[in-house]
Write a protein that holds these residues in place. Sequence first.
Motif, PDB file in Angstrom:
ATOM      1  N   ALA A  45       0.832  -1.205   0.000  1.00  0.00           N
ATOM      2  CA  ALA A  45       0.000   0.000   0.000  1.00  0.00           C
ATOM      3  C   ALA A  45       0.864   1.251   0.000  1.00  0.00           C
ATOM      4  CB  ALA A  45      -0.926  -0.011   1.211  1.00  0.00           C
ATOM      5  N   LEU A  46       1.959   1.221   0.746  1.00  0.00           N
ATOM      6  CA  LEU A  46       2.871   2.364   0.765  1.00  0.00           C
ATOM      7  C   LEU A  46       3.409   2.639  -0.635  1.00  0.00           C
ATOM      8  CD1 LEU A  46       4.609   4.425   2.457  1.00  0.00           C
ATOM      9  CD2 LEU A  46       6.358   2.637   2.500  1.00  0.00           C
ATOM     10  N   LEU A  47       3.787   1.589  -1.346  1.00  0.00           N
ATOM     11  CA  LEU A  47       4.358   1.757  -2.678  1.00  0.00           C
ATOM     12  C   LEU A  47       3.313   2.192  -3.702  1.00  0.00           C
ATOM     13  CD1 LEU A  47       6.758  -1.323  -2.758  1.00  0.00           C
ATOM     14  CD2 LEU A  47       7.350   1.078  -2.363  1.00  0.00           C
ATOM     15  N   LYS A  48       2.068   1.874  -3.449  1.00  0.00           N
ATOM     16  CA  LYS A  48       1.001   2.289  -4.358  1.00  0.00           C
ATOM     17  C   LYS A  48       0.570   3.732  -4.108  1.00  0.00           C
ATOM     18  CE  LYS A  48      -3.638   1.110  -5.996  1.00  0.00           C
ATOM     19  NZ  LYS A  48      -4.772   0.164  -5.896  1.00  0.00           N
ATOM     20  N   ALA A  49       0.605   4.154  -2.861  1.00  0.00           N
ATOM     21  CA  ALA A  49       0.124   5.494  -2.492  1.00  0.00           C
ATOM     22  C   ALA A  49       1.023   6.576  -3.089  1.00  0.00           C
ATOM     23  CB  ALA A  49       0.080   5.627  -0.964  1.00  0.00           C
ATOM     24  N   ASN A  50       0.469   7.760  -3.212  1.00  0.00           N
ATOM     25  CA  ASN A  50       1.224   8.927  -3.690  1.00  0.00           C
ATOM     26  C   ASN A  50       1.896   9.572  -2.478  1.00  0.00           C
ATOM     27  OD1 ASN A  50       2.212  11.046  -5.214  1.00  0.00           O
ATOM     28  ND2 ASN A  50       0.335  12.251  -5.025  1.00  0.00           N
ATOM     29  N   THR A  51       3.172   9.287  -2.309  1.00  0.00           N
ATOM     30  CA  THR A  51       3.901   9.735  -1.108  1.00  0.00           C
ATOM     31  C   THR A  51       5.196  10.458  -1.520  1.00  0.00           C
ATOM     32  OG1 THR A  51       4.955   7.551  -0.999  1.00  0.00           O
ATOM     33  CG2 THR A  51       2.986   7.895   0.363  1.00  0.00           C
ATOM     34  N   PRO A  52       5.098  11.660  -2.057  1.00  0.00           N
ATOM     35  CA  PRO A  52       6.303  12.348  -2.536  1.00  0.00           C
ATOM     36  C   PRO A  52       7.334  12.632  -1.451  1.00  0.00           C
ATOM     37  CG  PRO A  52       4.401  13.824  -2.518  1.00  0.00           C
ATOM     38  CD  PRO A  52       3.868  12.441  -2.301  1.00  0.00           C
ATOM     39  N   THR A  53       6.891  12.830  -0.213  1.00  0.00           N
ATOM     40  CA  THR A  53       7.847  13.127   0.853  1.00  0.00           C
ATOM     41  C   THR A  53       8.678  11.899   1.201  1.00  0.00           C
ATOM     42  OG1 THR A  53       6.257  14.717   1.746  1.00  0.00           O
ATOM     43  CG2 THR A  53       8.100  14.094   3.157  1.00  0.00           C
ATOM     44  N   LEU A  54       8.011  10.780   1.434  1.00  0.00           N
ATOM     45  CA  LEU A  54       8.743   9.553   1.728  1.00  0.00           C
ATOM     46  C   LEU A  54       9.560   9.100   0.521  1.00  0.00           C
ATOM     47  CD1 LEU A  54       6.036   7.662   3.804  1.00  0.00           C
ATOM     48  CD2 LEU A  54       8.222   8.520   4.643  1.00  0.00           C
ATOM     49  N   ASP A  55       9.046   9.328  -0.692  1.00  0.00           N
ATOM     50  CA  ASP A  55       9.816   8.990  -1.896  1.00  0.00           C
ATOM     51  C   ASP A  55      11.116   9.784  -1.944  1.00  0.00           C
ATOM     52  OD1 ASP A  55       7.800   7.297  -2.615  1.00  0.00           O
ATOM     53  OD2 ASP A  55       7.017   8.527  -4.240  1.00  0.00           O
ATOM     54  N   SER A  56      11.038  11.056  -1.574  1.00  0.00           N
ATOM     55  CA  SER A  56      12.229  11.899  -1.575  1.00  0.00           C
ATOM     56  C   SER A  56      13.247  11.400  -0.552  1.00  0.00           C
ATOM     57  CB  SER A  56      11.848  13.344  -1.269  1.00  0.00           C
ATOM     58  OG  SER A  56      12.991  14.170  -1.204  1.00  0.00           O
ATOM     59  N   LEU A  57      12.772  10.974   0.612  1.00  0.00           N
ATOM     60  CA  LEU A  57      13.671  10.426   1.621  1.00  0.00           C
ATOM     61  C   LEU A  57      14.322   9.142   1.119  1.00  0.00           C
ATOM     62  CD1 LEU A  57      11.559  10.980   4.878  1.00  0.00           C
ATOM     63  CD2 LEU A  57      13.524  12.315   4.091  1.00  0.00           C
ATOM     64  N   ARG A  58      13.573   8.330   0.395  1.00  0.00           N
ATOM     65  CA  ARG A  58      14.112   7.084  -0.158  1.00  0.00           C
ATOM     66  C   ARG A  58      15.246   7.358  -1.142  1.00  0.00           C
ATOM     67  NH1 ARG A  58       9.281   3.890  -2.783  1.00  0.00           N
ATOM     68  NH2 ARG A  58      11.082   2.818  -3.728  1.00  0.00           N
ATOM     69  N   GLN A  59      15.148   8.450  -1.862  1.00  0.00           N
ATOM     70  CA  GLN A  59      16.166   8.770  -2.860  1.00  0.00           C
ATOM     71  C   GLN A  59      17.492   9.184  -2.225  1.00  0.00           C
ATOM     72  OE1 GLN A  59      14.393  11.710  -5.434  1.00  0.00           O
ATOM     73  NE2 GLN A  59      12.593  10.428  -5.777  1.00  0.00           N
ATOM     74  N   HIS A  60      17.480   9.441  -0.933  1.00  0.00           N
ATOM     75  CA  HIS A  60      18.699   9.862  -0.238  1.00  0.00           C
ATOM     76  C   HIS A  60      19.010   8.912   0.921  1.00  0.00           C
ATOM     77  CE1 HIS A  60      17.216  13.541  -2.238  1.00  0.00           C
ATOM     78  NE2 HIS A  60      18.495  13.767  -2.430  1.00  0.00           N
ATOM     79  N   GLY A  61      18.855   7.615   0.663  1.00  0.00           N
ATOM     80  CA  GLY A  61      19.144   6.679   1.724  1.00  0.00           C
ATOM     81  C   GLY A  61      18.850   5.245   1.346  1.00  0.00           C
ATOM     82  N   ILE A  62      18.761   4.395   2.360  1.00  0.00           N
ATOM     83  CA  ILE A  62      18.555   2.959   2.186  1.00  0.00           C
ATOM     84  C   ILE A  62      17.097   2.629   2.462  1.00  0.00           C
ATOM     85  CG2 ILE A  62      19.212   0.671   3.014  1.00  0.00           C
ATOM     86  CD1 ILE A  62      21.918   1.871   3.820  1.00  0.00           C
ATOM     87  N   PHE A  63      16.471   1.939   1.500  1.00  0.00           N
ATOM     88  CA  PHE A  63      15.072   1.531   1.635  1.00  0.00           C
ATOM     89  C   PHE A  63      14.993   0.023   1.443  1.00  0.00           C
ATOM     90  CE2 PHE A  63      10.885   0.606  -0.321  1.00  0.00           C
ATOM     91  CZ  PHE A  63      10.071   1.026   0.725  1.00  0.00           C
ATOM     92  N   CYS A  64      14.279  -0.643   2.335  1.00  0.00           N
ATOM     93  CA  CYS A  64      14.065  -2.078   2.215  1.00  0.00           C
ATOM     94  C   CYS A  64      12.569  -2.328   2.064  1.00  0.00           C
ATOM     95  CB  CYS A  64      14.603  -2.829   3.427  1.00  0.00           C
ATOM     96  SG  CYS A  64      14.448  -4.621   3.283  1.00  0.00           S
ATOM     97  N   SER A  65      12.194  -2.916   0.940  1.00  0.00           N
ATOM     98  CA  SER A  65      10.779  -3.183   0.653  1.00  0.00           C
ATOM     99  C   SER A  65      10.341  -4.543   1.176  1.00  0.00           C
ATOM    100  CB  SER A  65      10.543  -3.105  -0.858  1.00  0.00           C
ATOM    101  OG  SER A  65      11.386  -4.032  -1.533  1.00  0.00           O
ATOM    102  N   THR A  66      11.283  -5.313   1.751  1.00  0.00           N
ATOM    103  CA  THR A  66      10.961  -6.613   2.345  1.00  0.00           C
ATOM    104  C   THR A  66      11.618  -6.715   3.712  1.00  0.00           C
ATOM    105  OG1 THR A  66      12.857  -7.602   1.221  1.00  0.00           O
ATOM    106  CG2 THR A  66      10.730  -7.770   0.101  1.00  0.00           C
ATOM    107  N   SER A  67      11.287  -5.801   4.588  1.00  0.00           N
ATOM    108  CA  SER A  67      11.876  -5.785   5.928  1.00  0.00           C
ATOM    109  C   SER A  67      11.092  -6.750   6.812  1.00  0.00           C
ATOM    110  CB  SER A  67      11.834  -4.362   6.499  1.00  0.00           C
ATOM    111  OG  SER A  67      12.423  -4.313   7.770  1.00  0.00           O
ATOM    112  N   TRP A  68      11.310  -8.028   6.590  1.00  0.00           N
ATOM    113  CA  TRP A  68      10.495  -9.071   7.221  1.00  0.00           C
ATOM    114  C   TRP A  68      10.477  -8.942   8.744  1.00  0.00           C
ATOM    115  CZ3 TRP A  68       7.488 -11.903   4.125  1.00  0.00           C
ATOM    116  CH2 TRP A  68       7.832 -11.987   2.788  1.00  0.00           C
ATOM    117  N   HIS A  69       9.264  -8.960   9.277  1.00  0.00           N
ATOM    118  CA  HIS A  69       9.055  -8.918  10.724  1.00  0.00           C
ATOM    119  C   HIS A  69       9.283 -10.331  11.258  1.00  0.00           C
ATOM    120  CE1 HIS A  69       7.473  -8.063  14.604  1.00  0.00           C
ATOM    121  NE2 HIS A  69       6.677  -7.067  14.261  1.00  0.00           N
TER     122      HIS A  69
END
Length: 362
Positions: A50-74
């Motif tokens: 849902a996060l990846l589908k939503a329009n989230t320009p702020t979080l997207d901008s933070l992702r562009q300047h750091g490390i993002f894990c789309s499978t951070s398994w709990h």
Amino acid sequence: MESFYLPMASRLRLAFLGFLVLWLCSFAGAQTTPKRKILLLGIDGCRVDALLKANTPTLDSLRQHGIFCSTSWHLGKTKSGPGWSSMLTGVWDNKHLVHDNRFSGHQFKNYPFFPAYLKATNENLTSAIVVGWKALYRIAPKHGWDKSYTATTDEQCMHKAIEVMKNTNPDVLMLHFDQVDFTGHTSGFDPENEKYIRAIENVDDLISTFLAYLKSRPAYPNEDWLILSSTDHGGIGLTHSGSSVEERKIWWLASSPALPSLEISLADPGSLFYPELPINPSQQHRYPSIVDIAATALDHLLPSSVMDSLHLDGRSWLHFSTAAFPLDWGTMSQTSDKNSTIYTFDQIQITEPLPPHTHEKH
């Protein structure tokens, strides 16, 4: 070269001036060293799809300047009490022993929330948490946080965080958003649920407002902010606490100008809590997980000698680089296209944008 003679008084004046210059230079250098700070953005119950589908320009901008894990398994129980406990202590359920939302049976005396380690090392470091979930608000100041604040809505929490920054300017600030989880419980944890998507987008707007304030402060140019963000669990239907992929597959973000721009994904490593999903020990530490939030935050603020003595389950990702992968990751294959370089190991893939670009969502 001709020799020359200086009277004693002149030599003393020059010596004094030399000392003064050196002192002023050292003082100026100290003044220009950025003050390290932590901002932790917790979005309760936010599924990664849902996060990846939503329009989230702020979080997207933070992702562009750091490390993002789309499978951070709990790896623990997918419930709020255990999830936030793992994130804030840096250890999993089998150590902090939180298995419900009342935090009953907790071992925070042995594994406190991570600001406690900061205070033990440097009593001048301060922390504050602004949280919408009342149970976390009540227990936080008893086990590591200097100050704890609460509010009824996400917007009120954001404004309270601005007020806290204005009045106390803590070294560590956590801002917790509860509305996404509430919307999931009332209308469905589902990327096809428009209400759930809108709740995520609203949080992104609030983060944008808060960051705009943060950067407008006169002190900001002399600060070194590490921004961390994650969630405590996913969800399925109207609930969570189970072992489904939708509940366990969450996300993780660390953003700073000093970090590389990377996206990490990993195959399901299993679970430390659910016996039907035995853990794969070789995969357990190869991706950013929620226990790494505490370790990465502490690494930003504490000397390495202190970090080595803490014995957390989490690890810091501040020093991760594609220039030198861990040796125990095994054989790597590398491919490239016009947008990125992809490094592939057994069960793990790392994508490095070349150059960073904005991902447009549909």
